[in-house]
Design an enzyme around this catalytic site. Sequence first.
Site, PDB file in Angstrom:
ATOM      1  CB  THR A  22      -1.006  -0.035   1.190  1.00  7.93           C
ATOM      2  OG1 THR A  22      -1.907  -1.256   1.079  1.00  7.93           O
ATOM      3  CG2 THR A  22      -1.834   1.251   1.198  1.00  7.93           C
ATOM      4  CD  GLN A  61      -3.381 -11.362  -4.298  1.00  6.68           C
ATOM      5  OE1 GLN A  61      -2.926 -12.425  -4.076  1.00  6.68           O
ATOM      6  NE2 GLN A  61      -3.636 -10.482  -3.206  1.00  6.68           N
ATOM      7  CB  CYS A  77     -10.789  -3.836   2.022  1.00 11.62           C
ATOM      8  SG  CYS A  77      -8.949  -3.883   1.838  1.00 11.62           S
TER       9      CYS A  77
HETATM   10  N1  PLP Z   1      -2.598  -4.661  -3.869  1.00  9.59           N
HETATM   11  C1  PLP Z   1      -3.153  -6.042  -3.993  1.00  9.59           C
HETATM   12  C2  PLP Z   1      -3.264  -6.623  -5.320  1.00  9.59           C
HETATM   13  C3  PLP Z   1      -3.276  -6.540  -2.719  1.00  9.59           C
HETATM   14  O1  PLP Z   1      -4.137  -7.752  -3.041  1.00  9.59           O
HETATM   15  C4  PLP Z   1      -2.898  -6.102  -1.453  1.00  9.59           C
HETATM   16  C5  PLP Z   1      -3.233  -6.667  -0.505  1.00  9.59           C
HETATM   17  O2  PLP Z   1      -4.440  -7.048  -0.139  1.00  9.59           O
HETATM   18  C6  PLP Z   1      -2.415  -4.675  -1.588  1.00  9.59           C
HETATM   19  C7  PLP Z   1      -2.323  -4.126  -2.832  1.00  9.59           C
HETATM   20  C8  PLP Z   1      -1.936  -4.192  -0.452  1.00  9.59           C
HETATM   21  O3  PLP Z   1      -0.740  -5.023   0.072  1.00  9.59           O
HETATM   22  P1  PLP Z   1      -0.251  -4.642   1.602  1.00  9.59           P
HETATM   23  O4  PLP Z   1      -1.121  -5.531   2.329  1.00  9.59           O
HETATM   24  O5  PLP Z   1       1.213  -5.137   1.585  1.00  9.59           O
HETATM   25  O6  PLP Z   1      -0.330  -3.270   1.871  1.00  9.59           O
END
Ligand code: PLP
Length: 372
Positions: free
Chosen positions: A70, A177, A315
């Site tokens: 994120t 992913q 989420c």
């Molecule tokens: N992008 C995708 C496709 C994700 O699945 C996730 C996590 O759910 C994120 C970004 C965010 O990752 P992080 O948990 O390291 O912030």
Amino acid sequence: MIYLDYQATTPLAPEVAKAMQPWIEEKFANPHSPSRWGNEAEAAIEVGRKRVETAMGLTGGSLAFTGSATEALNWALKGSAEKAPKGRNRIITVATEHAAVLDTCEWLAAGGIDLTVLPVQPDGRLDLDLLSRELDERVLLVAVMQVNNEIGVTQPITEIADMAHACGALMLCDAVQAFGRVELCKGPDLVAVSAHKIYGPKGIGALWIRKGAEPAPFIHGGGQERGLRSGTLSPALCVGFGAAAKLAEERQHRDYDHVQKLWGAATRALGKGWIINGSTNHRYPGNLNIRREGLDGARLIADLRDIAFSLGSACASGSGRPSHVLRALGLDYRQARSSIRLGFGRYTKQKELVEACHQIAAHAHAQEKLDA
Ligand code: PLP
């Protein structure tokens, strides 16, 4: 518990826990200190970094550690917007992106960035003709993910990167992913990854940056990470990320074959009456997102407390809102609410997955009878 939520997070691999242990228990020196212990911690971080870079398989750039994917995505978007050449004020992204991209883009739009969020086709794939019509010399950056977290659908990242470059724009890929599960597509200038999706620790992500495409610094302070991302790095987390990446690289084909077999076993065990959300050809097989006419997905999850699965992203499951990804495929509110996501991976046993699918199918039938 039968754990079928591998897109939300993955268990820590035992090899990774072992590699991290000394850096949690004994070796506490600050990796940015000039002492011998500091140097040792710094060297361990650099081994971790190299391992992640090697597993990503991209050339012409380098990796900066962040606190999460994120953060990496926020940095890539906000830092690129800050450094945008005059006249380039547009960002193009896609309706099925993760909130870390979409919400950051919305935030930038509130500050004056011209934002275009492209729709997807009913199978979840981006129409490249549509993208091509949107691209012009005002575009600063195109952000598209490789594998979708909710439906597992893949996008043609290399072609999209080529198209972005042809009009002088940067390409950002959320590869959270994809990394460790499939080969990363070549072409993007900025690539975000996360350790906890590849059997590594939570609390660390990274941004791979092509040389020359460095976003403006995001976190200011001690000047770590070549002055781009300040803050003391955690040797334990960097070592863990490196160990997870090395393992994922070594096991990628074995892990992929395993989830492909599991996909077949799961679809057979669920039986008839389920519809797969998103493309069946262009997808990662460890993600089975399905719906069933009239099903109440949230009720199913509440009924089956010994099986960990979800409605979509972690989420979306928490918010009670129907998934924006399923809505983008054209599913109505009711169809989105009748969808569930089963995610499996390295440690999933076929027997437990089949058992879970039988229970899911039985409870779905029971719901139909009750509601009839
Ligand atoms: N992008 C995708 C496709 C994700 O699945 C996730 C996590 O759910 C994120 C970004 C965010 O990752 P992080 O948990 O390291 O912030």
